[in-house]
Design a protein around this motif. Structure first.
Motif, PDB file in Angstrom:
ATOM      1  N   LEU A 244      -1.275 -12.781 -39.732  1.00  0.00           N
ATOM      2  CA  LEU A 244      -2.061 -11.628 -39.276  1.00  0.00           C
ATOM      3  C   LEU A 244      -3.379 -12.074 -38.659  1.00  0.00           C
ATOM      4  CD1 LEU A 244      -1.584  -9.037 -42.187  1.00  0.00           C
ATOM      5  CD2 LEU A 244      -0.760  -8.824 -39.838  1.00  0.00           C
ATOM      6  N   SER A 245      -4.014 -13.074 -39.258  1.00  0.00           N
ATOM      7  CA  SER A 245      -5.283 -13.591 -38.723  1.00  0.00           C
ATOM      8  C   SER A 245      -5.072 -14.259 -37.376  1.00  0.00           C
ATOM      9  CB  SER A 245      -5.891 -14.588 -39.723  1.00  0.00           C
ATOM     10  OG  SER A 245      -6.081 -13.982 -40.993  1.00  0.00           O
ATOM     11  N   LEU A 246      -3.973 -14.988 -37.235  1.00  0.00           N
ATOM     12  CA  LEU A 246      -3.652 -15.607 -35.947  1.00  0.00           C
ATOM     13  C   LEU A 246      -3.357 -14.545 -34.889  1.00  0.00           C
ATOM     14  CD1 LEU A 246      -1.416 -18.505 -37.284  1.00  0.00           C
ATOM     15  CD2 LEU A 246      -3.484 -18.822 -35.900  1.00  0.00           C
ATOM     16  N   LYS A 247      -2.644 -13.480 -35.264  1.00  0.00           N
ATOM     17  CA  LYS A 247      -2.338 -12.402 -34.315  1.00  0.00           C
ATOM     18  C   LYS A 247      -3.604 -11.705 -33.858  1.00  0.00           C
ATOM     19  CE  LYS A 247       1.618 -11.275 -36.841  1.00  0.00           C
ATOM     20  NZ  LYS A 247       2.513 -10.297 -37.466  1.00  0.00           N
ATOM     21  N   GLU A 248      -4.558 -11.567 -34.762  1.00  0.00           N
ATOM     22  CA  GLU A 248      -5.839 -10.965 -34.388  1.00  0.00           C
ATOM     23  C   GLU A 248      -6.553 -11.812 -33.348  1.00  0.00           C
ATOM     24  OE1 GLU A 248     -10.062  -9.556 -36.451  1.00  0.00           O
ATOM     25  OE2 GLU A 248      -8.315  -9.973 -37.729  1.00  0.00           O
ATOM     26  N   GLY A 254      -8.382 -15.442 -28.132  1.00  0.00           N
ATOM     27  CA  GLY A 254      -8.773 -16.765 -28.625  1.00  0.00           C
ATOM     28  C   GLY A 254      -7.619 -17.739 -28.736  1.00  0.00           C
ATOM     29  N   ILE A 255      -6.397 -17.208 -28.778  1.00  0.00           N
ATOM     30  CA  ILE A 255      -5.187 -18.031 -28.877  1.00  0.00           C
ATOM     31  C   ILE A 255      -4.159 -17.474 -27.906  1.00  0.00           C
ATOM     32  CG2 ILE A 255      -3.239 -18.670 -30.369  1.00  0.00           C
ATOM     33  CD1 ILE A 255      -5.073 -18.625 -32.739  1.00  0.00           C
ATOM     34  N   GLU A 256      -3.431 -18.370 -27.248  1.00  0.00           N
ATOM     35  CA  GLU A 256      -2.345 -17.925 -26.375  1.00  0.00           C
ATOM     36  C   GLU A 256      -1.176 -17.429 -27.219  1.00  0.00           C
ATOM     37  OE1 GLU A 256      -1.178 -21.039 -23.771  1.00  0.00           O
ATOM     38  OE2 GLU A 256      -3.220 -21.409 -23.036  1.00  0.00           O
ATOM     39  N   GLU A 257      -0.586 -16.316 -26.797  1.00  0.00           N
ATOM     40  CA  GLU A 257       0.497 -15.720 -27.552  1.00  0.00           C
ATOM     41  C   GLU A 257       1.667 -16.687 -27.708  1.00  0.00           C
ATOM     42  OE1 GLU A 257       2.341 -11.305 -27.744  1.00  0.00           O
ATOM     43  OE2 GLU A 257       2.562 -12.314 -25.798  1.00  0.00           O
ATOM     44  N   LEU A 321      -2.579 -26.911 -38.178  1.00  0.00           N
ATOM     45  CA  LEU A 321      -3.157 -25.934 -37.259  1.00  0.00           C
ATOM     46  C   LEU A 321      -3.929 -26.624 -36.142  1.00  0.00           C
ATOM     47  CD1 LEU A 321      -4.349 -23.436 -39.995  1.00  0.00           C
ATOM     48  CD2 LEU A 321      -2.711 -22.881 -38.182  1.00  0.00           C
ATOM     49  N   VAL A 322      -4.668 -27.654 -36.477  1.00  0.00           N
ATOM     50  CA  VAL A 322      -5.434 -28.395 -35.460  1.00  0.00           C
ATOM     51  C   VAL A 322      -4.500 -29.050 -34.462  1.00  0.00           C
ATOM     52  CG1 VAL A 322      -6.915 -30.403 -35.098  1.00  0.00           C
ATOM     53  CG2 VAL A 322      -7.474 -28.752 -36.886  1.00  0.00           C
ATOM     54  N   GLU A 323      -3.414 -29.634 -34.965  1.00  0.00           N
ATOM     55  CA  GLU A 323      -2.456 -30.294 -34.082  1.00  0.00           C
ATOM     56  C   GLU A 323      -1.865 -29.311 -33.089  1.00  0.00           C
ATOM     57  OE1 GLU A 323       0.292 -32.995 -32.385  1.00  0.00           O
ATOM     58  OE2 GLU A 323      -1.507 -33.339 -33.612  1.00  0.00           O
ATOM     59  N   HIS A 324      -1.622 -28.069 -33.503  1.00  0.00           N
ATOM     60  CA  HIS A 324      -0.940 -27.093 -32.644  1.00  0.00           C
ATOM     61  C   HIS A 324      -1.911 -26.270 -31.793  1.00  0.00           C
ATOM     62  CE1 HIS A 324       2.687 -24.832 -31.566  1.00  0.00           C
ATOM     63  NE2 HIS A 324       1.920 -23.754 -31.577  1.00  0.00           N
ATOM     64  N   PHE A 325      -3.034 -25.831 -32.395  1.00  0.00           N
ATOM     65  CA  PHE A 325      -3.935 -24.913 -31.700  1.00  0.00           C
ATOM     66  C   PHE A 325      -5.250 -25.558 -31.243  1.00  0.00           C
ATOM     67  CE2 PHE A 325      -1.503 -22.178 -34.648  1.00  0.00           C
ATOM     68  CZ  PHE A 325      -0.954 -21.276 -33.749  1.00  0.00           C
TER      69      PHE A 325
END
Length: 363
Positions: A244-248, A254-257, A321-325
């Protein structure tokens, strides 16, 4: 993302390190102490080969103070058993295993001196030689010499999978809003996670069957569930709130879908029945005890709130998370996650479920 390269807890001794955010794990180890003592007593009475040497492996040791807690307890128990039976205390080998990215330096620099000091204080001149080694590598492969281990302990490690789960073709869109199994995940997706766990756990048992002596023991505690439903709230909600926090952050730009849709946690939280099924099918070990226990999310820290839980989860998930985002989103993400956790915990008492199995190597 290769799991073996990025699956590690936050190292060092900083505010977001696993060393400073692993209180709930420490409490879980304490809860299983009677099971560990029972297993080690059984090993002591049934294995002749320990007269001169006792070899203990800690699998998934991580980098915090918990890495040597069980070893200290085991040595103390063996010391008491040896004295009560009028036998010479054996030499001890402590083998600390985790993936190569683990912060082994912190263990040997910060926590090994405390370990030795504690043993010297407890036993003084009666302390037998104790040799501690780091063993980097995946426990889903062979790690130790044949018939060399008398006792294996692993806590909060075996729910981690050896690889990312491959969602069945055509089902990708059905689970794209989740970073793990969620309440709306299709059965085929859930089965894909379970099948990977089953393959991994069977492989783990196979290799340990070659390394553990006949009559030797393993005590394994896995973050799991009581329910037969692998998508139940008791095991999935902690990751759903992070999703949910990532979707927000996606909604705010702030993040690509697509980045969110391609991120998955390589984990599966099993039920006692699933653990039992794998052990019985592999056949090398007999189950002495199989139990579940629970511990509150609030036990992650002294404040009993969302901040402590967010720090605990950050110490576990940040490297992935750092590796991916990338690392620029991390502070904001866990600020949102903390608010989600605080809101959830204000409405109901949430708990982690632990599955603990005590195994004896068949002769």
């Amino acid at each position: 993302m290769e799991v073996v390269q990025v699956l590690c807890m936050n190292g060092g001794l900083g505010e977001t390190s696993y060393a400073n955010n692993s209180l709930v794990h420490r409490k879980v180890i304490s809860m299983t102490k009677p099971i560990i003592e029972e297993a080690i007593t059984q090993v002591y009475s049934s294995v002749d080969a320990i007269s001169n040497r006792f070899c203990i492996a800690e699998l998934g040791c991580s980098s915090g103070p918990n890495s040597l807690v069980v070893a200290a307890e085991l040595i103390s128990t063996v010391h008491q058993l040896s004295r009560s039976h009028g036998l010479q205390l054996p030499e001890f080998q402590i083998l600390l295993n985790d993936l190569p990215g683990n912060d082994f330096n912190s263990i040997f620099h910060s926590f090994l001196p405390q370990f030795r000091s504690q043993l010297n204080k407890q036993m003084g001149s009666n302390l037998a030689p104790c040799f501690v080694y780091g063993v980097p590598g995946s426990f889903y492969g062979r790690l130790f010499a044949a018939n060399s281990l008398h006792f294996v302990h692993s806590s909060y490690s075996l729910m981690w999978l050896s690889k990312l789960v491959k969602v069945p073709e055509g089902m990708e869109k059905c689970n794209k809003e989740e970073i793990y199994i969620g309440s709306r995940s299709p059965v085929l997706v859930i089965n894909a996670y379970y099948n990977q766990f089953r393959v991994d756990f069977d492989t783990f048992l196979k290799w340990r069957s070659e390394e553990v002596v006949g009559g030797g023991a393993m005590v394994l505690t896995i973050l799991g569930r009581r329910s037969d439903n692998a998508a139940s709230k008791e095991c999935c909600y902690i990751w759903e709130l992070l999703a949910l926090s990532l979707k927000e952050m996606v909604s705010e730009g702030g993040i690509e879908e697509e980045k969110l849709h391609s991120f998955n946690i390589p984990q599966y939280m099993p039920s006692p029945a699933e653990v039992k099924r794998s052990v019985e099918m592999e056949g090398s070990f007999a189950i002495s005890r199989l139990e579940t226990s629970e511990i509150r999310w609030a036990d992650c820290g002294s404040s009993c709130g969302g901040e402590d839980v967010a720090k605990c989860m950050r110490s576990v998930a940040e490297p992935m998370l750092v590796e991916h985002f990338g690392e620029t989103i991390i502070d904001e993400l866990f600020g949102k996650y903390e608010r989600c956790l605080t809101d959830c915990m204000s409405k109901e008492e949430m708990k982690f479920i632990n599955v603990t199995v005590s195994l004896i190597r068949r002769g």
